[in-house]
Design an enzyme around this catalytic site. Sequence first.
Site, PDB file in Angstrom:
ATOM      1  N   GLY A 140       0.916  -1.191  -0.003  1.00  0.00           N
ATOM      2  CA  GLY A 140       0.052   0.195   0.054  1.00  0.00           C
ATOM      3  C   GLY A 140       0.952   1.117  -0.003  1.00  0.00           C
ATOM      4  O   GLY A 140       2.019   1.135  -0.573  1.00  0.00           O
ATOM      5  N   ARG A 141       0.586   2.468   0.603  1.00  0.00           N
ATOM      6  CA  ARG A 141       1.290   3.722   0.682  1.00  0.00           C
ATOM      7  C   ARG A 141       2.430   3.397   1.344  1.00  0.00           C
ATOM      8  O   ARG A 141       3.610   3.417   0.631  1.00  0.00           O
ATOM      9  CB  ARG A 141       0.378   4.525   1.150  1.00  0.00           C
ATOM     10  CG  ARG A 141      -0.775   5.235   0.632  1.00  0.00           C
ATOM     11  CD  ARG A 141      -1.757   6.141   1.384  1.00  0.00           C
ATOM     12  NE  ARG A 141      -2.465   5.215   2.544  1.00  0.00           N
ATOM     13  CZ  ARG A 141      -3.583   5.024   2.480  1.00  0.00           C
ATOM     14  NH1 ARG A 141      -4.567   5.439   1.901  1.00  0.00           N
ATOM     15  NH2 ARG A 141      -4.054   4.306   3.709  1.00  0.00           N
ATOM     16  N   ILE A 142       2.615   2.912   2.657  1.00  0.00           N
ATOM     17  CA  ILE A 142       4.030   2.897   3.036  1.00  0.00           C
ATOM     18  C   ILE A 142       4.566   1.593   2.391  1.00  0.00           C
ATOM     19  O   ILE A 142       6.180   1.829   2.309  1.00  0.00           O
ATOM     20  CB  ILE A 142       3.589   2.636   4.640  1.00  0.00           C
ATOM     21  CG1 ILE A 142       2.960   3.929   5.122  1.00  0.00           C
ATOM     22  CG2 ILE A 142       4.942   2.234   5.649  1.00  0.00           C
ATOM     23  CD1 ILE A 142       2.393   3.608   6.743  1.00  0.00           C
ATOM     24  N   ARG A 162      -3.056  -8.659  -1.680  1.00  0.00           N
ATOM     25  CA  ARG A 162      -4.305  -9.302  -2.037  1.00  0.00           C
ATOM     26  C   ARG A 162      -4.613  -8.886  -3.561  1.00  0.00           C
ATOM     27  O   ARG A 162      -5.093  -9.974  -4.010  1.00  0.00           O
ATOM     28  CB  ARG A 162      -5.416  -8.726  -0.949  1.00  0.00           C
ATOM     29  CG  ARG A 162      -5.506  -9.393   0.333  1.00  0.00           C
ATOM     30  CD  ARG A 162      -6.388  -8.467   1.113  1.00  0.00           C
ATOM     31  NE  ARG A 162      -6.341  -7.078   0.885  1.00  0.00           N
ATOM     32  CZ  ARG A 162      -7.406  -6.312   1.515  1.00  0.00           C
ATOM     33  NH1 ARG A 162      -8.119  -6.739   2.349  1.00  0.00           N
ATOM     34  NH2 ARG A 162      -7.250  -4.912   1.384  1.00  0.00           N
ATOM     35  N   ARG A 222       1.574  -3.039  12.653  1.00  0.00           N
ATOM     36  CA  ARG A 222       0.928  -3.202  14.260  1.00  0.00           C
ATOM     37  C   ARG A 222       1.358  -4.510  14.854  1.00  0.00           C
ATOM     38  O   ARG A 222       1.703  -5.545  14.156  1.00  0.00           O
ATOM     39  CB  ARG A 222      -0.534  -3.479  13.916  1.00  0.00           C
ATOM     40  CG  ARG A 222      -1.347  -2.108  13.524  1.00  0.00           C
ATOM     41  CD  ARG A 222      -1.331  -1.202  14.848  1.00  0.00           C
ATOM     42  NE  ARG A 222      -1.972   0.197  14.425  1.00  0.00           N
ATOM     43  CZ  ARG A 222      -1.592   1.195  13.888  1.00  0.00           C
ATOM     44  NH1 ARG A 222      -0.012   1.470  13.925  1.00  0.00           N
ATOM     45  NH2 ARG A 222      -2.109   2.537  14.022  1.00  0.00           N
ATOM     46  N   GLU A 251       0.560  -2.578  23.512  1.00  0.00           N
ATOM     47  CA  GLU A 251       1.324  -1.368  23.868  1.00  0.00           C
ATOM     48  C   GLU A 251       0.537  -0.808  25.015  1.00  0.00           C
ATOM     49  O   GLU A 251      -0.731  -0.868  25.207  1.00  0.00           O
ATOM     50  CB  GLU A 251       1.446  -0.550  22.677  1.00  0.00           C
ATOM     51  CG  GLU A 251       2.016  -1.220  21.595  1.00  0.00           C
ATOM     52  CD  GLU A 251       2.252  -0.417  20.425  1.00  0.00           C
ATOM     53  OE1 GLU A 251       1.902   0.913  20.404  1.00  0.00           O
ATOM     54  OE2 GLU A 251       2.655  -0.869  19.342  1.00  0.00           O
ATOM     55  N   HIS A 269       7.128   2.819  19.151  1.00  0.00           N
ATOM     56  CA  HIS A 269       6.234   3.136  18.143  1.00  0.00           C
ATOM     57  C   HIS A 269       6.251   4.614  17.870  1.00  0.00           C
ATOM     58  O   HIS A 269       5.556   5.384  18.054  1.00  0.00           O
ATOM     59  CB  HIS A 269       4.824   3.133  18.950  1.00  0.00           C
ATOM     60  CG  HIS A 269       3.617   3.107  18.038  1.00  0.00           C
ATOM     61  ND1 HIS A 269       2.364   2.319  18.078  1.00  0.00           N
ATOM     62  CD2 HIS A 269       3.455   3.358  16.586  1.00  0.00           C
ATOM     63  CE1 HIS A 269       1.533   2.480  17.115  1.00  0.00           C
ATOM     64  NE2 HIS A 269       2.144   3.239  16.112  1.00  0.00           N
ATOM     65  N   ILE A 270       7.336   4.800  17.015  1.00  0.00           N
ATOM     66  CA  ILE A 270       7.627   6.163  16.713  1.00  0.00           C
ATOM     67  C   ILE A 270       7.589   6.297  15.019  1.00  0.00           C
ATOM     68  O   ILE A 270       8.270   7.170  14.650  1.00  0.00           O
ATOM     69  CB  ILE A 270       9.016   6.729  17.193  1.00  0.00           C
ATOM     70  CG1 ILE A 270      10.141   5.484  16.730  1.00  0.00           C
ATOM     71  CG2 ILE A 270       9.063   6.883  18.522  1.00  0.00           C
ATOM     72  CD1 ILE A 270      11.783   5.944  16.866  1.00  0.00           C
ATOM     73  N   GLY A 271       7.006   5.442  14.308  1.00  0.00           N
ATOM     74  CA  GLY A 271       6.825   5.391  12.901  1.00  0.00           C
ATOM     75  C   GLY A 271       6.258   6.601  12.226  1.00  0.00           C
ATOM     76  O   GLY A 271       7.205   7.294  11.424  1.00  0.00           O
TER      77      GLY A 271
HETATM   78  P1  NAP Z   1      -2.518   1.288   3.088  1.00  0.00           P
HETATM   79  O1  NAP Z   1      -2.162   1.902   2.037  1.00  0.00           O
HETATM   80  O2  NAP Z   1      -3.966   0.707   3.134  1.00  0.00           O
HETATM   81  O3  NAP Z   1      -1.738  -0.162   2.757  1.00  0.00           O
HETATM   82  C1  NAP Z   1      -2.206  -1.435   3.258  1.00  0.00           C
HETATM   83  C2  NAP Z   1      -1.909  -2.469   2.404  1.00  0.00           C
HETATM   84  O4  NAP Z   1      -2.040  -3.716   3.184  1.00  0.00           O
HETATM   85  C3  NAP Z   1      -2.761  -2.306   1.173  1.00  0.00           C
HETATM   86  O5  NAP Z   1      -2.145  -2.731  -0.152  1.00  0.00           O
HETATM   87  C4  NAP Z   1      -3.807  -3.643   1.473  1.00  0.00           C
HETATM   88  O6  NAP Z   1      -4.566  -4.234   0.420  1.00  0.00           O
HETATM   89  C5  NAP Z   1      -3.050  -4.633   2.123  1.00  0.00           C
HETATM   90  N1  NAP Z   1      -4.167  -5.169   3.193  1.00  0.00           N
HETATM   91  C6  NAP Z   1      -4.945  -4.805   3.714  1.00  0.00           C
HETATM   92  N2  NAP Z   1      -5.582  -5.609   4.421  1.00  0.00           N
HETATM   93  C7  NAP Z   1      -4.981  -6.808   4.236  1.00  0.00           C
HETATM   94  C8  NAP Z   1      -4.998  -8.137   4.423  1.00  0.00           C
HETATM   95  N3  NAP Z   1      -6.217  -8.341   5.508  1.00  0.00           N
HETATM   96  N4  NAP Z   1      -4.150  -9.093   4.197  1.00  0.00           N
HETATM   97  C9  NAP Z   1      -3.274  -8.794   3.165  1.00  0.00           C
HETATM   98  N5  NAP Z   1      -2.973  -7.445   2.819  1.00  0.00           N
HETATM   99  C10 NAP Z   1      -3.919  -6.696   3.303  1.00  0.00           C
HETATM  100  O7  NAP Z   1      -2.151   1.511   4.657  1.00  0.00           O
HETATM  101  P2  NAP Z   1      -0.624   2.389   4.767  1.00  0.00           P
HETATM  102  O8  NAP Z   1      -0.847   3.856   4.879  1.00  0.00           O
HETATM  103  O9  NAP Z   1       0.365   1.695   3.895  1.00  0.00           O
HETATM  104  O10 NAP Z   1      -0.327   1.857   6.230  1.00  0.00           O
HETATM  105  C11 NAP Z   1      -0.092   0.458   6.566  1.00  0.00           C
HETATM  106  C12 NAP Z   1      -0.399   0.214   7.904  1.00  0.00           C
HETATM  107  O11 NAP Z   1       0.964   0.785   8.683  1.00  0.00           O
HETATM  108  C13 NAP Z   1      -1.488   0.786   8.843  1.00  0.00           C
HETATM  109  O12 NAP Z   1      -2.566   0.120   8.787  1.00  0.00           O
HETATM  110  C14 NAP Z   1      -0.751   1.016  10.184  1.00  0.00           C
HETATM  111  O13 NAP Z   1      -1.399   0.092  11.002  1.00  0.00           O
HETATM  112  C15 NAP Z   1       0.652   1.025  10.184  1.00  0.00           C
HETATM  113  N6  NAP Z   1       1.217   2.156  10.441  1.00  0.00           N
HETATM  114  C16 NAP Z   1       2.172   2.148  11.622  1.00  0.00           C
HETATM  115  C17 NAP Z   1       2.819   3.495  12.034  1.00  0.00           C
HETATM  116  C18 NAP Z   1       3.725   3.636  12.851  1.00  0.00           C
HETATM  117  O14 NAP Z   1       3.567   4.370  13.787  1.00  0.00           O
HETATM  118  N7  NAP Z   1       4.605   2.413  13.257  1.00  0.00           N
HETATM  119  C19 NAP Z   1       2.420   4.735  11.205  1.00  0.00           C
HETATM  120  C20 NAP Z   1       1.540   4.721  10.269  1.00  0.00           C
HETATM  121  C21 NAP Z   1       0.950   3.194   9.886  1.00  0.00           C
HETATM  122  P3  NAP Z   1      -3.998  -4.903  -1.061  1.00  0.00           P
HETATM  123  O15 NAP Z   1      -3.359  -6.171  -0.412  1.00  0.00           O
HETATM  124  O16 NAP Z   1      -5.175  -5.273  -1.819  1.00  0.00           O
HETATM  125  O17 NAP Z   1      -3.245  -3.848  -1.877  1.00  0.00           O
END
Ligand code: NAP
Length: 303
Positions: A140-142, A162, A222, A251, A269-271
């Site tokens: 996804g985005r990250i 997926r 997570r 956490e 948790h400083i992402g």
């Molecule tokens: P995003 O753009 O929605 O990307 C998540 C990706 O995972 C998507 O490509 C999505 O769909 C895939 N996905 C979703 N559900 C799934 C599942 N059940 N099984 C397999 N793949 C699945 O989100 P993002 O902005 O990149 O953020 C990702 C995660 O990073 C967040 O949900 C958050 O928990 C975590 N995060 C952590 C911090 C931190 O401080 N450490 C900061 C920001 C975010 P497809 O597979 O269909 O592409």
Amino acid sequence: MDLLRDAGFEVREGGLDATPAELVALAPGCDAIVADPSVPVGPELLDAAGTGLRVVANFAVGYDNVDLAACRERGVAVTNTPGVLTNATAELALALTLAAARHVDEAAADLRTGRWRGWDPGAYLGLELSGATFGIVGLGRIGHRYAELVRPLAGELLYAARSPKPAAEDTLGVRQVDVGELLEHADVVSLHVPAAAETTHLIDAEELRSMRSHAVLVNTARGPLVASEALAQALHEGEIGAAGLDVYENEPDVPRALLEAPRCVLYPHIGSATRTARDGMATLAARNVIALLTGSEPVTRVA
Ligand code: NAP
């Protein structure tokens, strides 16, 4: 909070140390709840706010702390803060990758505590990342930004998702494989999928056993994605090379097994902890609340 006050709203501050009971006491009559990922938003808090509650604006992109079904049942919208923290989180995943691969924390701690005895050809030997195979779970985005950042180092870039990402395959040269194949072949595995029922313990004892013995596991997504006890055991037994974690199952508790595990880099948790990202998150959360309460569509709605 300034944006909300400037828009004419009263702001009640829970503060970082507010207990669930204090938040429930603060909620009655609120039109909006702004919650960070450490605040569980479930039926009790929603009902305490009352029937005037219109929106839960999560101050994070992940919204596993929010009970979406309970919000839907009560006609409450839910928003998050995607995009503005993508660079910050991907950069932290890169930092964890480098730190874990090269045992940076362990070496620095030895120096600071007087255990370093001088240059040693056999000490702190890590994994060279140039030419390594990187496996990204969730493009996804990250995950996509992380792929861009590690691309200059990578010999091969694999991803599991997926749905296929043909544009990224063209521009970044990433190749889609299933999670099993990714774990078997990657030198570095970085997790970027949300916490959900189907991703709980995505990495457990069996998956760790299938990884390369020098592999580095990075989790900035997570905590529930990785079984903590199994990871600690895999590190002790040399089933994987190193781990770099920013997130934990319960956490702010960090499992003792992980604190005591070898070659395990742990960050609190400083992402998204850059000024740019946190300003962006605050602004987006406020804009979502203001839009919802003034009759417009929020910028980033998840429910
Ligand atoms: P995003 O753009 O929605 O990307 C998540 C990706 O995972 C998507 O490509 C999505 O769909 C895939 N996905 C979703 N559900 C799934 C599942 N059940 N099984 C397999 N793949 C699945 O989100 P993002 O902005 O990149 O953020 C990702 C995660 O990073 C967040 O949900 C958050 O928990 C975590 N995060 C952590 C911090 C931190 O401080 N450490 C900061 C920001 C975010 P497809 O597979 O269909 O592409």
